[in-house]
Design an enzyme around this catalytic site. Structure first.
Site, PDB file in Angstrom:
ATOM      1  N   HIS A 187      62.588  61.257  -0.846  1.00  0.00           N
ATOM      2  CA  HIS A 187      62.650  61.927   0.461  1.00  0.00           C
ATOM      3  C   HIS A 187      61.561  61.309   1.353  1.00  0.00           C
ATOM      4  CE1 HIS A 187      61.996  65.264   3.332  1.00  0.00           C
ATOM      5  NE2 HIS A 187      63.181  65.717   2.982  1.00  0.00           N
ATOM      6  N   ASP A 194      57.082  65.094  -6.975  1.00  0.00           N
ATOM      7  CA  ASP A 194      57.641  65.906  -5.898  1.00  0.00           C
ATOM      8  C   ASP A 194      58.688  66.819  -6.546  1.00  0.00           C
ATOM      9  OD1 ASP A 194      59.132  67.012  -3.906  1.00  0.00           O
ATOM     10  OD2 ASP A 194      59.543  65.142  -2.837  1.00  0.00           O
ATOM     11  N   GLN A 242      62.876  69.640  -5.383  1.00  0.00           N
ATOM     12  CA  GLN A 242      64.257  69.897  -5.843  1.00  0.00           C
ATOM     13  C   GLN A 242      64.308  70.254  -7.323  1.00  0.00           C
ATOM     14  OE1 GLN A 242      66.764  70.280  -3.850  1.00  0.00           O
ATOM     15  NE2 GLN A 242      65.953  69.380  -1.973  1.00  0.00           N
ATOM     16  N   LYS A 274      62.468  76.632  -0.660  1.00  0.00           N
ATOM     17  CA  LYS A 274      63.576  76.170  -1.509  1.00  0.00           C
ATOM     18  C   LYS A 274      63.667  76.970  -2.808  1.00  0.00           C
ATOM     19  CE  LYS A 274      63.241  71.488   0.213  1.00  0.00           C
ATOM     20  NZ  LYS A 274      64.331  71.035   1.090  1.00  0.00           N
ATOM     21  N   CYS A 290      67.052  62.839   5.130  1.00  0.00           N
ATOM     22  CA  CYS A 290      65.673  62.326   4.998  1.00  0.00           C
ATOM     23  C   CYS A 290      65.541  61.347   3.849  1.00  0.00           C
ATOM     24  CB  CYS A 290      64.662  63.462   4.865  1.00  0.00           C
ATOM     25  SG  CYS A 290      64.596  64.531   6.300  1.00  0.00           S
TER      26      CYS A 290
HETATM   27  N1  PMP Z   1      60.937  66.320  -1.087  1.00  0.00           N
HETATM   28  C1  PMP Z   1      62.198  66.630  -1.379  1.00  0.00           C
HETATM   29  C2  PMP Z   1      62.835  66.037  -2.604  1.00  0.00           C
HETATM   30  C3  PMP Z   1      62.914  67.487  -0.559  1.00  0.00           C
HETATM   31  O1  PMP Z   1      64.180  67.778  -0.844  1.00  0.00           O
HETATM   32  C4  PMP Z   1      62.282  68.035   0.583  1.00  0.00           C
HETATM   33  C5  PMP Z   1      63.015  68.968   1.517  1.00  0.00           C
HETATM   34  N2  PMP Z   1      64.275  68.529   1.898  1.00  0.00           N
HETATM   35  C6  PMP Z   1      60.966  67.685   0.838  1.00  0.00           C
HETATM   36  C7  PMP Z   1      60.321  66.826  -0.023  1.00  0.00           C
HETATM   37  C8  PMP Z   1      60.221  68.208   2.023  1.00  0.00           C
HETATM   38  O2  PMP Z   1      59.990  69.574   1.881  1.00  0.00           O
HETATM   39  P1  PMP Z   1      59.408  70.416   3.104  1.00  0.00           P
HETATM   40  O3  PMP Z   1      60.270  70.084   4.282  1.00  0.00           O
HETATM   41  O4  PMP Z   1      59.574  71.833   2.660  1.00  0.00           O
HETATM   42  O5  PMP Z   1      57.996  70.031   3.280  1.00  0.00           O
END
Ligand code: PMP
Length: 423
Positions: A125, A203, A206, A229, A368
């Site tokens: 991401h 990270d 997910q 999430k 993203c």
């Molecule tokens: N890493 C991953 C794998 C994600 O799916 C996301 C959210 N789509 C993020 C980072 C970013 O998370 P946040 O927008 O809550 O900071």
């Protein structure tokens, strides 16, 4: 059969019993972007605001003691949710993005320099790419990526060989891909990186919603995730770090709450975890996050994972049967409840808009993950991501809607320009 009583669970989520704008029952399949909240979370936050809200750590009045106690209880609950060995290692951050940026600024600036390598997966991401590009601009280190193969997978050999080749100072990877849905072997890959002395950041944005987190078993150095999430509030997330590592790092944000003393000449930092929590923290959000993780634990992470794997594999199989649909991701054996796909001749935004008209909420765009989309050679995908409160019937509504997409758009051949889409 599912281990969950989903009908009962759905009664806990007010929004799941609303109708979509199209007047049809809402099928919420955008859970990889954000999840919905059960009453337990909404009520815990509302109770705090109504009954005992105050700033924390500052006053010695009764209300402040009550909210400080609740805030620290929330930290203890989150520590046990991740199996952290001490609450000192659990820093509340604004979310995954903020947590990764904190590590990049604090640990990164201190430990990386010209010629050093940060190793990532191509499926990362942007939150786990851009802070490293920024660090590279500051200190002159390099960012390298591990590619996916034709089956959208990354095998252990590819990881081992990239680690040997690049001898990274940091290996940072998503435990599960928000686009491909792939679940990666966190513990094995952490070990491979530790073998060459690399620091490892996971990270878990997910992963935290879907599997049992166990930071001690994983063995990584930093693990981060977002509250929104895991059925919790926005504006809060977790930066877990190994105590000795966090201790050795300088604070990133400066201000109230993170200091021990301040003079006209300088300051000394507070001990962990406050050192990384400058300013008024997300108090009510922490209380909401606590309610959320308690709710998940009560349902059972293994049950959640088993249920959503059933839904995910049915969606995967159904999508693969529809002519003109290509699943962008590995087979169900390797993934959870996320399915990204493209419909031949129809832009992902049109697919998503058509599904929305059928009451089905899915994401469209690059989620993203632009480097991943570039590597695959598609500019945008549609993504259906389910969670434990979704049903097999909803998967069938979704599949029917996807199979209707091509008939509808084959006639008009409409195209839409790609837009930035957050995930
Ligand atoms: N890493 C991953 C794998 C994600 O799916 C996301 C959210 N789509 C993020 C980072 C970013 O998370 P946040 O927008 O809550 O900071």
């Amino acid at each position: 059969t599912s281990p969950l009583d989903v009908a009962k669970i759905r009664d806990d989520f007010p929004i799941l019993n609303t109708q979509s704008a199209s007047g049809r029952p809402l099928v919420y399949f955008d859970n990889a972007a954000t999840t919905q909240r059960p009453n337990a979370v909404i009520d815990a936050m509302s109770r705090c605001y109504r009954e005992y809200y105050s700033n924390v750590h500052r006053g010695i009045h009764t209300l402040s003691e009550a909210s400080t106690g609740a805030y620290e209880n929330a930290r203890a609950t989150v520590a046990s949710f991740m199996n952290a060995s001490t609450t000192s290692e659990v820093v509340f951050a604004a979310g995954t993005t903020a947590a990764i940026n904190t590590v990049a600024r604090s640990w990164g600036d201190q430990n990386l320099s010209s010629g050093d390598v940060i190793l990532l997966l191509i499926s990362e991401h942007h939150a786990n790419i851009v802070p490293w590009h920024q660090l590279a601009e500051r200190v002159g280190c390099r960012v390298e990526f591990i590619a996916i193969n034709d089956d959208f997978l990354i095998d252990d050999e590819a990881v081992a060989s990239a680690i040997q080749t690049h001898q990274p100072k940091l290996f940072a990877f998503g435990a599960a891909s928000n686009t491909l849905g792939t679940e990666y072997p966190v513990k094995r890959w952490t070990q491979l990186a530790h073998d060459v002395g690399a620091t490892v950041l996971i990270d878990a944005a997910q992963a935290a919603p879907h599997w049992q987190l166990d930071v001690q078993d994983w063995g990584a150095d930093f693990v981060v995730f977002s509250g929104h999430k895991v059925c919790g509030p926005t504006g809060i997330g977790v930066l877990w770090g190994r105590e000795s590592l966090l201790d050795s790092m300088p604070p990133f944000l400066g201000g109230g709450g993170m200091i021990d003393t301040v003079t006209t000449d300088g300051f000394t930092s507070h001990s962990l975890p406050e050192k990384f929590e400058a300013g008024t923290p997300p108090i009510v959000e922490a209380i909401g996050l606590e309610a959320a993780v308690k709710y998940l634990l009560q349902i059972g992470m293994d049950n959640i994972h088993a249920h959503e794997r059933q839904l995910g594999s049915r969606a995967d199989a159904g999508l693969r049967e529809i002519a003109g649909v290509r699943v962008i991701g590995p087979t169900p054996k390797h993934k959870g409840g996320i399915n990204s796909f493209v419909v031949e001749g129809v832009h992902a935004h049109d697919v998503s808009q058509f599904l929305d008209g059928q009451g089905v909420a899915v994401r469209a765009g690059h989620h993203c993950t632009m480097p991943l989309h570039n590597a695959i050679g598609v500019s945008a995908t549609s993504r259906a991501s389910c969670y434990f409160y979704n049903t097999i019937d909803e998967v069938d509504v979704f599949l029917q809607a996807v199979s209707d997409v091509r008939d509808r758009f084959a006639k008009t051949g409409r195209r839409r320009r790609s837009r930035e889409s957050r995930s």
